[in-house]
Write a protein that holds these residues in place. Structure first.
Motif, PDB file in Angstrom:
ATOM      1  N   ASP A 318       0.850  -1.190   0.000  1.00 35.42           N
ATOM      2  CA  ASP A 318       0.000   0.000   0.000  1.00 35.42           C
ATOM      3  C   ASP A 318       0.888   1.244   0.000  1.00 35.42           C
ATOM      4  O   ASP A 318       2.113   1.159   0.031  1.00 35.42           O
ATOM      5  CB  ASP A 318      -0.933  -0.016   1.220  1.00 35.42           C
ATOM      6  CG  ASP A 318      -0.187  -0.251   2.523  1.00 35.42           C
ATOM      7  OD1 ASP A 318       1.040  -0.503   2.476  1.00 35.42           O
ATOM      8  OD2 ASP A 318      -0.825  -0.202   3.586  1.00 35.42           O
ATOM      9  N   TRP A 351      -6.911  -0.547   0.308  1.00 42.17           N
ATOM     10  CA  TRP A 351      -5.680  -0.604  -0.476  1.00 42.17           C
ATOM     11  C   TRP A 351      -5.787   0.197  -1.769  1.00 42.17           C
ATOM     12  O   TRP A 351      -4.869   0.959  -2.114  1.00 42.17           O
ATOM     13  CB  TRP A 351      -5.343  -2.064  -0.794  1.00 42.17           C
ATOM     14  CG  TRP A 351      -4.147  -2.195  -1.692  1.00 42.17           C
ATOM     15  CD1 TRP A 351      -2.845  -1.977  -1.356  1.00 42.17           C
ATOM     16  CD2 TRP A 351      -4.144  -2.552  -3.083  1.00 42.17           C
ATOM     17  NE1 TRP A 351      -2.023  -2.184  -2.444  1.00 42.17           N
ATOM     18  CE2 TRP A 351      -2.806  -2.535  -3.505  1.00 42.17           C
ATOM     19  CE3 TRP A 351      -5.140  -2.892  -3.989  1.00 42.17           C
ATOM     20  CZ2 TRP A 351      -2.442  -2.851  -4.817  1.00 42.17           C
ATOM     21  CZ3 TRP A 351      -4.782  -3.205  -5.293  1.00 42.17           C
ATOM     22  CH2 TRP A 351      -3.442  -3.183  -5.703  1.00 42.17           C
ATOM     23  N   SER A 354      -5.351   3.692  -1.123  1.00 38.11           N
ATOM     24  CA  SER A 354      -3.999   4.052  -0.687  1.00 38.11           C
ATOM     25  C   SER A 354      -3.026   4.175  -1.845  1.00 38.11           C
ATOM     26  O   SER A 354      -2.015   4.873  -1.726  1.00 38.11           O
ATOM     27  CB  SER A 354      -3.472   3.008   0.310  1.00 38.11           C
ATOM     28  OG  SER A 354      -2.982   1.853  -0.343  1.00 38.11           O
ATOM     29  N   SER A 624      -5.920   2.718   5.064  1.00 38.75           N
ATOM     30  CA  SER A 624      -4.484   2.961   5.138  1.00 38.75           C
ATOM     31  C   SER A 624      -4.245   4.441   5.361  1.00 38.75           C
ATOM     32  O   SER A 624      -4.808   5.289   4.672  1.00 38.75           O
ATOM     33  CB  SER A 624      -3.811   2.503   3.845  1.00 38.75           C
ATOM     34  OG  SER A 624      -2.432   2.780   3.895  1.00 38.75           O
ATOM     35  N   CYS A 626      -1.209   5.690   5.186  1.00 37.34           N
ATOM     36  CA  CYS A 626      -0.038   6.006   4.367  1.00 37.34           C
ATOM     37  C   CYS A 626       1.006   6.803   5.144  1.00 37.34           C
ATOM     38  O   CYS A 626       1.441   7.868   4.722  1.00 37.34           O
ATOM     39  CB  CYS A 626      -0.452   6.756   3.090  1.00 37.34           C
ATOM     40  SG  CYS A 626      -1.293   5.708   1.894  1.00 37.34           S
TER      41      CYS A 626
END
Length: 635
Positions: A318, A351, A354, A624, A626
């Motif tokens: 990701d 995902w 992301s 996510s 990140c």
């Protein structure tokens, strides 16, 4: 001759209490029952009726042979201390044998020693599991039978009378059993989930896929040492791009790639012949997540440490800032991802966001409220195609903005079930999909998608989970496990008809850059470009193996094979090596280490979705944040 010297009497005396009979007959029943549930679970997905019965028996015969040898040693000695030693081996083996059968019947998951150690402390979970079992008479009967067999093993070890003669007989019996094991295991179906047929000792044999690297500093500095080459971008003006990823679409489904009489996909075959198709196109992984990682990030889906014990399939892949959607956005495209199955399982929704998609949509959109939902909350493929057409028709305000739309289908996911007729015949399921794609293509044509410069790219996420057929084996050899179609419709800058270039999923991003970049860009010298006017073949293909999960298969255009055997610091090349083999090993080590070990939660997930009616897969879909961007390992 005195009665007490009669060998027949000695033979019969050993069965006093019937310990051995209860013990051995119980194990035979267990093997038979395991073969039944494995076949019942996988035969439909594999497209066969009884193909798992014999392999399960063959592998479990090895376990039975070992038990017979240990039992023979029990009969050689009368000493209680020595019998206690053999009990240390026999009784745990029988306990694990039955635990494996019960857990597999309940959760469709094999028992691994590490999981038992990990979850043995979860007494509340164990208690809940036992409570859940009692509501099923069949499962409860299975548990009772297993417990009786375990007590029979205890009774045999401690109470069976000493008999050297019968002990030797048991050892002699292992000889034909061993011959049968060696003969029939060679005839195992070449099946992606071959761990289902293996006995519990085989699946618990240490695998290098989960071995960590001790020191990775020497690897990190060598990632950039992989040779790069420059590719000239065409700076071609393109309109809209649709990437259609069809679940489990394999080379053997298309007659253009493997002549057959089943006619799985007559429309796709005609579409391929009238446009452009690749006869040597490869999936880099064996699962949907592996296919999407390859296509949308350009990364090889080499498994993280602990990957196969985790439902977080995209962990470590990701937060990638040089993904395909990020590149397309840099060229002014709006990027969209549509799926007709759950975005929660494996955290697919989190995902895709992301890695840069502007819009992500699953089957919970209001458009699908009247459509029947099946496995993974999925609606049929036809509904997904109608939804995209509906979305296209509603783009009036942004009609002048080009878009990339990725469609991930589901209807051909195993077990094969036609969403309309409910047929479970693989041929009919793929024919349903094929007709749905034909309707979709016709609607795109009516809307002027292709006359306006649109490109439709059609491929699969991975080869289907069916055993590799004899025809595939003689046609493709070892590469059969990775071969999938790739069809390009519209002006993709390539010749019409059959293209024999060696190509792979991870090079889609390079290929789109070749079409859209205005400047030269760099790629690893061994990677390829398969779209545009200056294609170049991949020098070799890396394929994360599903059959041997600690291996990365390496396919060369000349037909030679290589292999990377994952084993932490002892990871090695086997067979043919490319010129930069050592640098690639360093890059793989650095990549896997930087991603870190996967979260071990697969058993926990299976347990909760099986027994907790209020529990949903969404609890694993965390999205996510990140906080870390993963750099390109360039291999």
């Amino acid at each position: 001759m005195p009665l007490k010297n009669n060998k027949t009497i000695k033979l019969l005396s050993i069965f006093k209490g019937m310990w051995f009979v209860l013990f051995f007959v119980g194990l035979i029943f267990g093997v038979g029952y395991r073969s039944y549930i494995v076949n019942h679970t996988h035969s439909l997905s594999a497209g066969c009726s009884w193909c798992f019965i014999a392999p399960v028996w063959a592998h479990d015969l090895l376990f039975l042979a070992i038990v017979l040898i240990l039992s023979a040693f029990v009969l050689f000695f009368k000493s209680s201390k020595l019998r206690l030693l053999w009990a240390f081996f026999i009784i745990p083996a029988v306990v694990f044998f039955w635990l494996d059968i019960i857990i597999y019947k309940t959760l469709n998951y094999r028992v691994y020693l590490n999981d038992v150690i990990l979850f043995s402390r979860e007494t509340n979970a164990i208690y809940t599991f036992i409570q859940a079992l009692k509501f099923s008479p069949k499962d409860l009967a299975l548990v009772i039978f297993g417990v009786v067999n375990i007590f029979a093993a205890i009774g045999f070890v401690f109470f069976a009378r000493r008999s050297v003669f019968f002990g030797r007989l048991l050892i002699y019996l292992t000889i034909p059993i061993g011959v049968i094991f060696l003969f029939f295991t060679k005839k195992d179906p070449d099946y992606i989930f071959n761990d289902t047929v293996m006995n519990f000792m085989e699946i618990n044999y240490p695998s290098g896929v989960d071995k960590e690297y001790l020191d990775n500093k020497k690897n990190i500095g060598k990632i950039d040492s992989i040779k790069k080459i420059g590719i000239d971008g065409e700076n071609t003006s393109r309109n809209n791009v649709i990437l259609l990823v069809i679940e489990s679409l394999s080379a053997y489904h298309l007659e253009t790639l493997l002549p057959n009489q089943k006619k799985y996909t007559p429309f796709l075959d005609n579409l391929a012949k009238q446009n452009s198709y690749f006869s040597n196109f490869f999936a880099n992984g064996f699962t949907t997540d592996g296919g999407l990682i390859s296509l949308l990030t350009g990364r090889n889906p080499v498994p993280s440490i602990g990957r196969y014990k985790s439902v977080d399939a995209f962990q470590g892949f990701d937060c990638i800032d040089d993904s395909l959607p990020q590149f397309m956005k840099s060229k002014g495209y709006k990027t969209n991802f549509f799926s007709n199955s759950s975005l929660e399982f494996t955290n697919l929704g989190g995902w895709t966001k992301s890695i840069g998609f502007d819009y992500v949509e699953g089957p919970n959109n209001n458009f699908y409220k009247e459509w029947e939902k099946g496995l993974f909350g999925a609606v049929e493929d036809r509904a997904l195609f109608l939804r995209l057409l509906n979305w296209m028709d509603g783009r009036e305000e942004t009609a002048n903005e080009p878009y990339m739309a990725v469609l991930m289908t589901h209807s051909t996911h195993p077990p094969f079930v036609d969403p309309v007729t409910k047929s479970n015949i693989e041929t009919e399921v793929y024919q349903y999909m094929d007709k749905s794609v034909e309707q979709f293509f016709n609607e795109l044509t009516k809307r002027g998608f292709f006359t306006q410069g649109g490109i439709l790219l059609i491929t699969g996420d991975h080869r289907a989970y069916t055993p590799i057929s004899h025809l595939e084996r003689i046609s493709f050899g070892e590469t059969a496990r990775a071969r999938i179609p790739f069809i390009a419709v519209g002006d993709a800058g390539i010749d019409k008809g059959k293209i024999e270039t060696y190509a792979q999923q991870v090079d889609l991003i390079n290929s789109m850059k070749a079409l859209l970049n205005e400047n030269k860009f760099l790629i690893p010298a061994h990677r390829g470009v398969f779209l545009g006017k200056t294609p170049r073949p991949a020098e070799f293909i890396l394929h994360a193996s599903g059959k041997d999960r600690d291996q990365i298969k390496v396919f060369f255009p000349e037909g030679e094979l290589g292999n990377i055997k994952l084993n932490g610091n002892e990871t090695v090349w086997q067979g043919r090596k490319p010129p930069e083999s050592e640098n690639i090993l360093h890059a793989i080590a650095a990549d896997r280490t930087s991603r870190g070990p996967a979260t071990v939660n697969y058993v926990d997930y299976l347990y909760k979705v099986t027994f907790d009616t209020t529990y949903g897969a969404g609890k694993f879909a965390t999205g996510s944040n990140c906080t870390k961007n993963y750099s390109n390992p360039n291999y």
